[in-house]
Each structure stands twice: as C-alpha cells, then as structure tokens.
Design a protein around this motif. Structure first.
Motif, PDB file in Angstrom:
ATOM      1  N   TYR A 159     -21.174 -43.117  -3.582  1.00 40.16           N
ATOM      2  CA  TYR A 159     -22.526 -42.921  -3.046  1.00 40.16           C
ATOM      3  C   TYR A 159     -23.006 -41.491  -3.348  1.00 40.16           C
ATOM      4  N   PHE A 160     -22.139 -40.505  -3.133  1.00 38.81           N
ATOM      5  CA  PHE A 160     -22.484 -39.118  -3.442  1.00 38.81           C
ATOM      6  C   PHE A 160     -22.756 -38.952  -4.937  1.00 38.81           C
ATOM      7  N   LEU A 161     -21.909 -39.575  -5.773  1.00 44.15           N
ATOM      8  CA  LEU A 161     -22.108 -39.495  -7.228  1.00 44.15           C
ATOM      9  C   LEU A 161     -23.443 -40.100  -7.650  1.00 44.15           C
ATOM     10  N   LYS A 162     -23.796 -41.217  -7.036  1.00 39.15           N
ATOM     11  CA  LYS A 162     -25.070 -41.863  -7.353  1.00 39.15           C
ATOM     12  C   LYS A 162     -26.226 -40.911  -7.042  1.00 39.15           C
ATOM     13  N   ASN A 163     -26.167 -40.256  -5.897  1.00 43.68           N
ATOM     14  CA  ASN A 163     -27.225 -39.312  -5.519  1.00 43.68           C
ATOM     15  C   ASN A 163     -27.273 -38.109  -6.466  1.00 43.68           C
ATOM     16  N   ILE A 164     -26.119 -37.624  -6.873  1.00 45.72           N
ATOM     17  CA  ILE A 164     -26.083 -36.489  -7.804  1.00 45.72           C
ATOM     18  C   ILE A 164     -26.668 -36.894  -9.151  1.00 45.72           C
ATOM     19  N   ASN A 165     -26.329 -38.096  -9.620  1.00 47.54           N
ATOM     20  CA  ASN A 165     -26.882 -38.573 -10.891  1.00 47.54           C
ATOM     21  C   ASN A 165     -28.395 -38.712 -10.821  1.00 47.54           C
ATOM     22  N   GLU A 166     -28.905 -39.198  -9.691  1.00 44.22           N
ATOM     23  CA  GLU A 166     -30.358 -39.294  -9.514  1.00 44.22           C
ATOM     24  C   GLU A 166     -30.995 -37.908  -9.527  1.00 44.22           C
ATOM     25  N   ALA A 167     -30.350 -36.958  -8.855  1.00 47.43           N
ATOM     26  CA  ALA A 167     -30.879 -35.592  -8.834  1.00 47.43           C
ATOM     27  C   ALA A 167     -30.868 -34.978 -10.226  1.00 47.43           C
ATOM     28  N   LEU A 168     -29.803 -35.234 -10.988  1.00 46.13           N
ATOM     29  CA  LEU A 168     -29.732 -34.713 -12.352  1.00 46.13           C
ATOM     30  C   LEU A 168     -30.839 -35.306 -13.228  1.00 46.13           C
ATOM     31  N   ASN A 169     -31.150 -36.577 -13.005  1.00 50.72           N
ATOM     32  CA  ASN A 169     -32.238 -37.200 -13.768  1.00 50.72           C
ATOM     33  C   ASN A 169     -33.583 -36.580 -13.424  1.00 50.72           C
ATOM     34  N   LEU A 170     -33.740 -36.152 -12.172  1.00 51.80           N
ATOM     35  CA  LEU A 170     -35.015 -35.567 -11.746  1.00 51.80           C
ATOM     36  C   LEU A 170     -35.170 -34.112 -12.172  1.00 51.80           C
ATOM     37  N   VAL A 171     -34.106 -33.319 -11.979  1.00 50.00           N
ATOM     38  CA  VAL A 171     -34.228 -31.872 -12.227  1.00 50.00           C
ATOM     39  C   VAL A 171     -33.657 -31.441 -13.573  1.00 50.00           C
ATOM     40  N   GLY A 172     -32.996 -32.340 -14.261  1.00 51.12           N
ATOM     41  CA  GLY A 172     -32.395 -31.971 -15.541  1.00 51.12           C
ATOM     42  C   GLY A 172     -31.052 -31.292 -15.331  1.00 51.12           C
ATOM     43  N   GLU A 173     -30.633 -30.560 -16.340  1.00 52.14           N
ATOM     44  CA  GLU A 173     -29.328 -29.893 -16.293  1.00 52.14           C
ATOM     45  C   GLU A 173     -29.309 -28.822 -15.211  1.00 52.14           C
ATOM     46  N   ASN A 174     -28.418 -29.000 -14.252  1.00 56.40           N
ATOM     47  CA  ASN A 174     -28.245 -28.043 -13.169  1.00 56.40           C
ATOM     48  C   ASN A 174     -26.743 -27.793 -13.045  1.00 56.40           C
ATOM     49  N   ILE A 175     -26.333 -26.563 -13.239  1.00 57.36           N
ATOM     50  CA  ILE A 175     -24.901 -26.238 -13.284  1.00 57.36           C
ATOM     51  C   ILE A 175     -24.189 -26.627 -11.993  1.00 57.36           C
ATOM     52  N   ASP A 176     -24.809 -26.364 -10.840  1.00 60.39           N
ATOM     53  CA  ASP A 176     -24.173 -26.696  -9.569  1.00 60.39           C
ATOM     54  C   ASP A 176     -23.975 -28.203  -9.424  1.00 60.39           C
TER      55      ASP A 176
END
Length: 140
Positions: free
Chosen positions: A56-73
């Motif tokens: 579930y956490f990974l799914k949310n992180i993947n969605e965030a990466l799709n929205l904001v692009g490459e984010n190192i954190d």
C-alpha cells in the motif's frame, strides 16, 4: 509478533542510530500504520498484513512519483520498501506453479478456469497477480 515486523523494527532502530532520517521516518510511519490496523478486533498480525501494508505504501509512493516526477527522497523510500518485500517469482517459476496447479485440478476432475487457479495462487504472497493472470489465460 510477525517476523517481518520484527525485522522492520530492527531496521528502524538501526536507521535512527545511523541518523538516516528518511528511512527512520518511513519505517516509523509504516510501523504505526501496521499497529493501528491491529487495533481492529478482526485483524490478525502476521507477515501477510505487513506485506499488504508495505505494498500500500509502495502504491502511494509510485503515484506520488508519477505526479511530481523524479524525487530523490521518494526514490529512496521506494527502494527501502522494496527491500522488505519477499522476492517475486519470475515468469518461468510462476508458469511451472500454474502448470502444477492446473494438472492437479484436472486429475481431481475439477473444471479449471481462471478464477479457480487465481484463488489457489492466493496463498502464495510472492507472485505478481497480473503476470499470473496473463500466464493462466495463455495456458488455458
């Protein structure tokens, strides 16, 4: 206590001691989410619950990466979470498992379909369900 949760708590402690703020914060939040879920009377603390929460956490992180692009954190958080998950079966291992299940069900005289095989695969936490569905469709 779940073995995976014990590992998670040990890694969280190690991250705090090593002053790895990203990992420490992520694991603290993850542990809190898991422990909150276990407050429900019908919830049993086991590795399956921990794995589903990590996914579930990974799914949310993947969605965030799709929205904001490459984010190192976010990329680091994704890496830390993926390390916790059991290794996924590759397609050849999964195909062998599907063949075994289908042949067993046929020998028992059962009518084999996608739903039945997916139900029987549900007990295996280290499979990619999308890939399994595609392989079953090709096999049947």
């Amino acid at each position: 206590m779940s073995a995976l949760l014990k590992q998670l708590k040990a890694e969280q402690l190690s991250a705090r001691q090593n002053k790895n703020k990203i990992k420490s914060s992520l694991f603290t939040t993850l542990i809190g989410e898991i422990e909150t879920k276990t407050l429900r009377p019908s919830t049993i603390l086991n590795d399956e619950l921990v794995i589903s929460t990590i996914k579930y956490f990974l799914k949310n992180i993947n969605e965030a990466l799709n929205l904001v692009g490459e984010n190192i954190d976010l990329i680091q958080e994704k890496h830390y979470l993926e390390e916790l998950l059991p290794k996924q079966m590759d397609s050849s291992e999964l195909n062998t498992l599907i063949e075994t299940i289908v042949n067993k069900e046929i020998s028992l005289g059962n009518k084999v379909n996608l739903g039945l095989v997916m139900k029987l695969l549900a007990g295996y936490p280290n499979i990619d369900k999308k890939l399994a569905s595609e392989l079953i469709k090709n096999y049947l």
